[in-house]
Design a protein around this motif. Structure first.
Motif, mmCIF file in Angstrom:
data_model
loop_
_atom_site.group_PDB
_atom_site.id
_atom_site.type_symbol
_atom_site.label_atom_id
_atom_site.label_comp_id
_atom_site.label_asym_id
_atom_site.label_seq_id
_atom_site.Cartn_x
_atom_site.Cartn_y
_atom_site.Cartn_z
ATOM 1 N N GLU A 94 0.853 -1.179 0.000
ATOM 2 C CA GLU A 94 0.000 0.000 0.000
ATOM 3 C C GLU A 94 0.894 1.235 0.000
ATOM 4 O OE1 GLU A 94 -3.255 2.333 2.823
ATOM 5 O OE2 GLU A 94 -2.548 0.324 3.360
ATOM 6 N N LYS A 114 1.472 4.624 1.050
ATOM 7 C CA LYS A 114 0.959 5.564 2.033
ATOM 8 C C LYS A 114 1.555 6.954 1.853
ATOM 9 C CE LYS A 114 0.373 1.895 5.473
ATOM 10 N NZ LYS A 114 0.752 1.408 6.835
ATOM 11 N N ASN A 157 -1.688 7.054 -6.355
ATOM 12 C CA ASN A 157 -2.936 7.653 -5.872
ATOM 13 C C ASN A 157 -2.831 9.166 -5.705
ATOM 14 O OD1 ASN A 157 -4.904 5.633 -5.738
ATOM 15 N ND2 ASN A 157 -4.103 4.853 -3.802
ATOM 16 N N GLN A 210 -2.292 -3.412 -8.609
ATOM 17 C CA GLN A 210 -1.851 -4.292 -7.529
ATOM 18 C C GLN A 210 -0.722 -5.217 -7.972
ATOM 19 O OE1 GLN A 210 -2.508 -4.052 -4.333
ATOM 20 N NE2 GLN A 210 -3.747 -2.258 -4.864
#
Length: 200
Positions: A2, A4, A45, A185
């Protein structure tokens, strides 16, 4: 994995000025207008982490982004943009190739290829150059959302068949779409696996 935290670190055209670090690096490169910035933004993101443009050849420096304070994503200038002045193309190729050959913590080159097009000579020649110089690379097919599922599979098959003419072992490849977030992913798992291996 992930993501972050993803932050821009620096832009340079000289190997000597790049970040002094032992952290693993994954470099993104491809023909101009292949969707590199959009893919980087999708992976991290962040909509404007890497600057997107409708003008091919916008990236003109080696751009470092640090991910989770654990590894670097490196945005390299695109190649194959014929309208760029000759001396500028030569400059780009000079510091880009210096980076690819001499950067000791470069783990893998992520070679972006627009899945809508048949195999291009520049891409095939670049892969051959990477192989000759023993630089690890993976293929990242982009813009999968522009094709039907049947045509997507057919284009991937044709590309792999072309590669089999010159490669005994096919490179790792990913099928991606920045619009539909396809392949995100799979790529992040790849980065996690090889960055941890490098740290060990």
């Amino acid at each position: 994995m992930e993501i972050k935290k993803a932050e821009f670190v620096s832009s340079h055209t000289s190997l000597a000025k790049l970040p002094k670090t032992h952290l693993p690096e994954f470099a993104f490169i491809g023909r101009s207008n292949v969707g590199k910035s959009s893919l980087i933004n999708m992976l991290c993101n962040k909509k404007s982490l890497a600057k997107t443009s409708s003008t091919p050849g916008k990236t003109q420096t080696i751009n470092h982004f640090i991910i989770n304070n654990e590894w670097y994503l490196v945005d390299l200038p695109g190649y194959g943009y014929a309208r760029a002045p000759g001396n500028l193309r030569k400059l780009w190729s000079g510091f880009t190739f210096d980076y690819l050959i001499k950067r000791p913590n470069l783990i893998c080159v992520m070679l972006l290829i627009d899945l809508r097009h048949k195999p291009q000579n520049t891409d095939m020649q670049f892969m051959e150059w990477l192989g000759i110089n023993k630089i690890p690379f993976a293929i990242v097919f982009t813009k999968a959302d522009k094709l039907t599922n049947a045509l997507l599979k057919e284009n991937v098959r044709k590309y792999l068949e072309e590669l089999k003419n010159t490669w005994e072992e096919l490179p790792t490849y990913f099928v991606t779409s920045s619009v539909k977030r396809t392949g995100r992913q799979e790529l992040l798992s790849f980065f996690e696996k090889y960055s941890q291996r490098a740290i060990k």
